[in-house]
Design a protein around this motif. Structure first.
Motif, PDB file in Angstrom:
ATOM      1  N   ILE A 131      45.366  30.121  41.193  1.00 25.56           N
ATOM      2  CA  ILE A 131      44.170  30.406  42.001  1.00 25.56           C
ATOM      3  C   ILE A 131      43.026  30.874  41.108  1.00 25.56           C
ATOM      4  CG2 ILE A 131      43.223  31.846  43.857  1.00 25.56           C
ATOM      5  CD1 ILE A 131      45.885  31.555  45.327  1.00 25.56           C
ATOM      6  N   GLY A 132      43.302  31.813  40.192  1.00 24.23           N
ATOM      7  CA  GLY A 132      42.282  32.207  39.213  1.00 24.23           C
ATOM      8  C   GLY A 132      42.083  31.079  38.202  1.00 24.23           C
ATOM      9  N   GLY A 133      43.195  30.624  37.655  1.00 28.18           N
ATOM     10  CA  GLY A 133      43.210  29.373  36.903  1.00 28.18           C
ATOM     11  C   GLY A 133      42.700  29.394  35.475  1.00 28.18           C
ATOM     12  N   HIS A 134      42.183  30.506  34.985  1.00 29.78           N
ATOM     13  CA  HIS A 134      41.587  30.509  33.649  1.00 29.78           C
ATOM     14  C   HIS A 134      42.160  31.582  32.734  1.00 29.78           C
ATOM     15  CE1 HIS A 134      38.868  28.185  36.123  1.00 29.78           C
ATOM     16  NE2 HIS A 134      38.441  27.600  35.023  1.00 29.78           N
ATOM     17  N   GLY A 135      43.205  32.276  33.217  1.00 29.32           N
ATOM     18  CA  GLY A 135      43.885  33.217  32.344  1.00 29.32           C
ATOM     19  C   GLY A 135      43.048  34.424  31.940  1.00 29.32           C
ATOM     20  N   ASP A 136      42.049  34.786  32.767  1.00 26.03           N
ATOM     21  CA  ASP A 136      41.197  35.910  32.363  1.00 26.03           C
ATOM     22  C   ASP A 136      41.273  37.109  33.308  1.00 26.03           C
ATOM     23  OD1 ASP A 136      39.929  34.680  34.466  1.00 26.03           O
ATOM     24  OD2 ASP A 136      38.171  34.046  33.331  1.00 26.03           O
ATOM     25  N   ALA A 137      42.102  37.047  34.338  1.00 27.85           N
ATOM     26  CA  ALA A 137      42.159  38.181  35.268  1.00 27.85           C
ATOM     27  C   ALA A 137      43.508  38.195  35.991  1.00 27.85           C
ATOM     28  CB  ALA A 137      41.041  38.074  36.300  1.00 27.85           C
ATOM     29  N   PRO A 187      27.076  38.075  44.939  1.00 31.24           N
ATOM     30  CA  PRO A 187      26.916  39.228  44.056  1.00 31.24           C
ATOM     31  C   PRO A 187      28.243  39.912  43.740  1.00 31.24           C
ATOM     32  CG  PRO A 187      26.175  39.748  46.276  1.00 31.24           C
ATOM     33  CD  PRO A 187      26.545  38.300  46.285  1.00 31.24           C
ATOM     34  N   LEU A 188      28.259  40.638  42.629  1.00 30.89           N
ATOM     35  CA  LEU A 188      29.431  41.417  42.233  1.00 30.89           C
ATOM     36  C   LEU A 188      29.126  42.884  42.531  1.00 30.89           C
ATOM     37  CD1 LEU A 188      31.989  42.259  40.718  1.00 30.89           C
ATOM     38  CD2 LEU A 188      30.862  41.686  38.569  1.00 30.89           C
ATOM     39  N   HIS A 189      29.856  43.443  43.489  1.00 32.32           N
ATOM     40  CA  HIS A 189      29.597  44.821  43.911  1.00 32.32           C
ATOM     41  C   HIS A 189      30.568  45.774  43.243  1.00 32.32           C
ATOM     42  CE1 HIS A 189      26.574  43.882  46.918  1.00 32.32           C
ATOM     43  NE2 HIS A 189      27.341  42.915  47.379  1.00 32.32           N
ATOM     44  N   MET A 190      30.196  46.282  42.062  1.00 30.26           N
ATOM     45  CA  MET A 190      31.021  47.254  41.359  1.00 30.26           C
ATOM     46  C   MET A 190      30.659  48.647  41.852  1.00 30.26           C
ATOM     47  SD  MET A 190      33.078  45.627  39.307  1.00 30.26           S
ATOM     48  CE  MET A 190      33.669  46.878  38.208  1.00 30.26           C
ATOM     49  N   SER A 191      31.042  48.947  43.078  1.00 32.29           N
ATOM     50  CA  SER A 191      30.728  50.271  43.624  1.00 32.29           C
ATOM     51  C   SER A 191      31.991  50.854  44.225  1.00 32.29           C
ATOM     52  CB  SER A 191      29.628  50.149  44.690  1.00 32.29           C
ATOM     53  OG  SER A 191      29.171  51.433  45.051  1.00 32.29           O
ATOM     54  N   SER A 192      32.304  52.089  43.831  1.00 32.24           N
ATOM     55  CA  SER A 192      33.508  52.702  44.392  1.00 32.24           C
ATOM     56  C   SER A 192      33.239  53.296  45.769  1.00 32.24           C
ATOM     57  CB  SER A 192      34.063  53.767  43.442  1.00 32.24           C
ATOM     58  OG  SER A 192      33.057  54.701  43.140  1.00 32.24           O
ATOM     59  N   THR A 193      31.999  53.669  46.023  1.00 30.84           N
ATOM     60  CA  THR A 193      31.712  54.227  47.353  1.00 30.84           C
ATOM     61  C   THR A 193      30.474  53.577  47.948  1.00 30.84           C
ATOM     62  OG1 THR A 193      31.628  56.295  48.608  1.00 30.84           O
ATOM     63  CG2 THR A 193      30.311  56.207  46.584  1.00 30.84           C
ATOM     64  N   PHE A 194      30.291  53.741  49.231  1.00 31.14           N
ATOM     65  CA  PHE A 194      29.210  53.092  49.958  1.00 31.14           C
ATOM     66  C   PHE A 194      28.493  54.123  50.817  1.00 31.14           C
ATOM     67  CE2 PHE A 194      32.317  50.018  48.808  1.00 31.14           C
ATOM     68  CZ  PHE A 194      31.599  48.886  48.448  1.00 31.14           C
ATOM     69  N   VAL A 195      27.171  54.129  50.768  1.00 24.44           N
ATOM     70  CA  VAL A 195      26.392  55.085  51.559  1.00 24.44           C
ATOM     71  C   VAL A 195      26.488  54.673  53.023  1.00 24.44           C
ATOM     72  CG1 VAL A 195      24.109  56.043  51.944  1.00 24.44           C
ATOM     73  CG2 VAL A 195      24.860  55.483  49.614  1.00 24.44           C
ATOM     74  N   PRO A 203      36.873  44.718  41.887  1.00 28.71           N
ATOM     75  CA  PRO A 203      35.862  43.739  42.315  1.00 28.71           C
ATOM     76  C   PRO A 203      35.511  42.756  41.195  1.00 28.71           C
ATOM     77  CG  PRO A 203      35.165  45.978  42.870  1.00 28.71           C
ATOM     78  CD  PRO A 203      36.424  46.105  42.072  1.00 28.71           C
ATOM     79  N   PHE A 204      35.547  43.212  39.952  1.00 28.06           N
ATOM     80  CA  PHE A 204      35.230  42.308  38.839  1.00 28.06           C
ATOM     81  C   PHE A 204      36.266  41.185  38.761  1.00 28.06           C
ATOM     82  CE2 PHE A 204      35.090  41.561  34.050  1.00 28.06           C
ATOM     83  CZ  PHE A 204      33.998  40.719  34.130  1.00 28.06           C
ATOM     84  N   ASN A 205      37.567  41.570  38.879  1.00 24.14           N
ATOM     85  CA  ASN A 205      38.607  40.544  38.887  1.00 24.14           C
ATOM     86  C   ASN A 205      38.436  39.607  40.078  1.00 24.14           C
ATOM     87  OD1 ASN A 205      39.621  41.797  36.659  1.00 24.14           O
ATOM     88  ND2 ASN A 205      41.731  41.818  37.364  1.00 24.14           N
ATOM     89  N   ALA A 206      38.095  40.167  41.237  1.00 18.16           N
ATOM     90  CA  ALA A 206      37.919  39.326  42.433  1.00 18.16           C
ATOM     91  C   ALA A 206      36.806  38.313  42.198  1.00 18.16           C
ATOM     92  CB  ALA A 206      37.593  40.202  43.647  1.00 18.16           C
ATOM     93  N   TRP A 207      35.745  38.746  41.546  1.00 16.28           N
ATOM     94  CA  TRP A 207      34.601  37.858  41.291  1.00 16.28           C
ATOM     95  C   TRP A 207      35.011  36.715  40.354  1.00 16.28           C
ATOM     96  CZ3 TRP A 207      31.342  36.094  37.464  1.00 16.28           C
ATOM     97  CH2 TRP A 207      30.086  35.633  37.878  1.00 16.28           C
ATOM     98  N   LEU A 208      35.723  37.073  39.283  1.00 15.99           N
ATOM     99  CA  LEU A 208      36.197  36.041  38.339  1.00 15.99           C
ATOM    100  C   LEU A 208      37.167  35.076  39.020  1.00 15.99           C
ATOM    101  CD1 LEU A 208      36.977  38.137  35.120  1.00 15.99           C
ATOM    102  CD2 LEU A 208      35.269  36.318  35.314  1.00 15.99           C
TER     103      LEU A 208
END
Ligand SMILES: *Cc1c(COP(=O)(O)O)cnc(C)c1O
Length: 402
Positions: free
Chosen positions: A213-219, A31-39, A248-253
């Motif tokens: 490592i990313g390899g696709h020039g998108d992040a 999953p992609l966790h786009m959350s700045s804080t955590f409960v 996190p979005f870049n990490a996911w890509l």
């Protein structure tokens, strides 16, 4: 099933390490966790110094599960205990310098490196009271002579951007460790597949993960891999305090791209060797530098040190005026290869780098150092990042301008 520093092959590691099916939904894709804080379910401290291995997630700058997945994947590929991902390759270089160097310390930095790193070392570090010796890392005697009692860090880059010169990492690590300094290496050109940096003695392995490592020039992103102790120090200092964390979005890509790193590197190497051999056969091309070619001045070292020759070629066409003309022809006539900076993508990229200009802005080399640079780069080089297209199409594209 989190694979971490286990004995799986590189493909299995690249695909599975750091990942686990989503516990809640069973989704096979992480999953992609786009959350700045955590409960949180407990009363916790509010400082980087309160963080422990067991703290769990509290705030996104301190740690994020999606970024953590990529960090585990890269540390598994590098066979290190830990890894920290940051906002860019430059953020990773800055993190290394500012965590391990203080006013009064001395650092030895490669006299040729990624231009941003060269400028950071030459201009910013001395402003902070850190002495820097810029040294040709392919010359072990020069490195040995530059080491001082207060040398805390030796930073190299192999193969070095943009000229493809190599550093004998085992030898430099031995010298640096002998005088109590840490060794960092920017291994962006080699990727974790092209070089076993940790086995060669590198303490801090740095990557611009924007590239192979990313390899696709998108992040855009950066990483530093090493022992848990060293990476923990960088995490507290640079991620948490300096704040250049990876989204996190870049990490996911980037993690999705990293899954195919070993098979991509195989094709990059295969394509680059064919293109390099073709370039060598052209009358208009005066010199080709590729570690997989017998004509590379350090071919023997490349064979000994590199486990994949990567896809980075630099070549010359004569003097600077001829180079500039060919660059304009590339802009006007290439259909497949993009005339653009950056490297390590599935798309092939080419860019002209004139020696005189780079000396002025970034390297300012003189004497023996300039001679060594010119041995590899002459009046200027085309940096060609050979992508994953069909080699016949790449060669046909280049044949229009060379
Ligand atoms: C691109 C690059 C960097 C800088 O990385 P960014 O992700 O662009 O900040 C550093 N070192 C090398 C060798 C590079 O090619």
């Amino acid at each position: 099933m989190v694979l971490r520093n286990k004995d799986y092959g590189p493909n299995t590691t690249a695909i599975h390490a750091g990942e686990t099916p989503d516990a809640e939904t069973g989704a096979s894709v992480p999953p992609l966790h786009m959350s700045s804080t955590f409960v949180t379910d407990r009363v916790a401290g509010f400082s980087a110094h309160d963080l422990k291995e067991s703290s769990g997630f509290l705030y996104g700058r301190w740690g994020n599960p999606t970024v953590g997945m990529l960090e585990r994947k890269i540390s598994a590929l590098e066979k290190t205990e830990d890894c920290l991902c940051l906002a860019s390759g430059m953020a990773a270089a800055t993190a290394i310098f500012l965590t391990f160097l203080s006013a009064g310390d001395h650092a030895v930095v490669s006299d040729v490196s990624y231009a941003g790193v060269a400028e950071l070392a030459r201009d910013t570090l001395p402003r902070l009271g850190i002495a820097v010796s810029l040294v040709d890392m392919s010359d072990p005697e020069a490195v040995a002579a530059s080491l001082q009692d207060n040398t805390k860090l030796v930073h190299c880059e192999s193969p070095v951007n943009p000229i493809g010169r190599l550093t004998d990492l085992a030898l430099i690590a031995q010298l640096a460790h002998g005088s109590g300094a840490l060794v960092s290496c920017d291994a962006t050109f080699a990727s974790p597949i092209g070089q076993r940096s940790k086995e060669l003695g590198v303490d801090l392995i740095m990557h611009s993960v924007t590239k192979y490592i990313g390899g696709h020039g998108d992040a855009i992103g950066g990483a530093v891999a090493g022992t848990a102790e060293l990476i923990g120090k960088i995490r507290a200092e640079s991620a948490i305090h300096h704040g250049a964390i990876m989204s996190p979005f870049n990490a996911w890509l980037i993690a999705r791209g990293a899954s195919t790193l070993p098979i991509r590197m195989k094709t990059h190497q295969q394509n680059a060797l064919q293109v390099a051999e073709w370039l060598e056969s052209r009358n208009t091309v005066t010199k080709v530098i590729y570690p997989g070619l017998k004509s590379h001045p350090q071919y023997e070292l490349a064979q000994r040190q590199m486990t994949n020759m990567s896809g980075m070629i630099s070549f010359q066409v004569g003097d600077a005026k001829t180079g500039t003309g060919v660059a304009q022809n590339m802009i006007d006539h290439l259909d497949v290869i993009h005339y653009a900076v950056s490297l390590g993508h599935h798309r092939s990229l080419v860019f002209w780098m004139e020696t005189a200009g780079l000396m002025e802005t970034s390297f300012r080399l003189e004497g023996k150092s300039l001679e060594s640079y010119r041995q590899f780069a002459g009046d200027g080089v085309f940096r060609l990042s050979v992508g994953l297209e069909d080699t016949e199409d790449l060669v046909a594209d280049l044949a229009k301008v060379l």
